[in-house]
Design an enzyme around this catalytic site. Sequence first.
Site: not given
Length: 337
Positions: A124, A149, A153
């Site tokens: 991301s 989150y 990543k």
Amino acid sequence: MAILVTGGAGYIGSHTVLILLKYGIEVVILDNLCNASHKIINRLEKITNKKLIFIENNIVNRICLKNLFKKYDISTVMHFAALKSINDSLHQPLLYYSNNVTGTIILLEEMLSANIRNFIFSSSATVYGIDSPIPYCETNSIGHTTNPYSTSKLMIEFIIRDFVKVNPSFKAVALRYFNPVGAHESGELGENSTGVPNNLLPYIAQVALGRLKKLNIFGNNYNTPDGTAQRDYLHVIDLAEGHLNVLNHLPKIKGYKVYNFGSGKIFSVLEVIKIFEKISGKKILFEYKPRREGDLPSFWADTSLAKNELGWQAKRDIYTMIRDMWNWYIKNPNGLN
Ligand code: NAD
Ligand code: UDP
């Protein structure tokens, strides 16, 4: 030989499966349906007129992975499966780290023992963190993420990089997605979100459908031309096609590579609303609210590396993204759940 697509029933995974099938590539889907419906598999079968191999299971299940790798001749794993809500991750960090990070470690371990050497990972743009100069270039340093989150990543990127260093026969590509939107032009596939959406365009669509009263615009005092935040939106089909470019380029790749997948163009929240209103003929009521925690004013992709090395660049403009997304919502006002 087939591609294992983890999270293949999800938004980006299902569109990518469609593109892979279109180009005659065999696919095995592994998804535990924690954020997807089995109906997506039926839709994929309907559009492609092919019977799909779908395994409903969890990437953390080693026995399942071992059996799957024994049963099917897998050359490459495209790893989409993850939990993806920034907001939920702030409340359930351990769930996010265990699903996303531990899940990826288990997947890599089982790939190694099954001698499967090609890995394409859905990362991301949020790994660039809050201090990175814009446009984001792959050579920028990563870190200073603002939520579990994005940190998951970031951690996975580091794990893959370190893993590939000691397993030189392994090829791994991390794709840093910017803001995927849109749907397949048939209106049969799209983002099948449940509950109140967190992302801008699904939220706008719910307002247009009369499910939500108005849009809250998070911040109108950013240092941008109209004061609202700007993002690099990318059509999900462009993104799906990009995975095919990566697949074709794999023989030339050595070790670990990273690519930005964005359009390189930005639109503000107000601009997106205006375009949506024009396309849908619906008025979107909105109200200004304080900035959302962790949001950045503006970021977009430097897309030159993907263009030069993969021969990939986004082709579909913001009008096409919004038109296809709205078509999906009109055809599936209740989603697929
Ligand atoms: P999605 O939630 O629609 O798809 C993810 C799929 O993975 C779902 O079908 C879910 O059921 C499945 N899944 C989750 N955990 C699993 C597990 N442990 N085992 C098996 N299946 C599991 O999300 P998406 O938008 O399609 O995103 C795909 C990938 O792209 C994710 O890794 C996400 O983090 C990344 N990404 C998405 C965006 C975005 O805006 N959509 C942006 C950047 C990166
Ligand atoms: N946004 C907004 N209202 C919403 C959802 C999003 O104003 O209900 C804004 C958000 O602050 C950001 C932009 O729209 O500036 C894109 O948000 P999204 O969540 O879609 O993407 P991300 O923030 O993850 O880049």
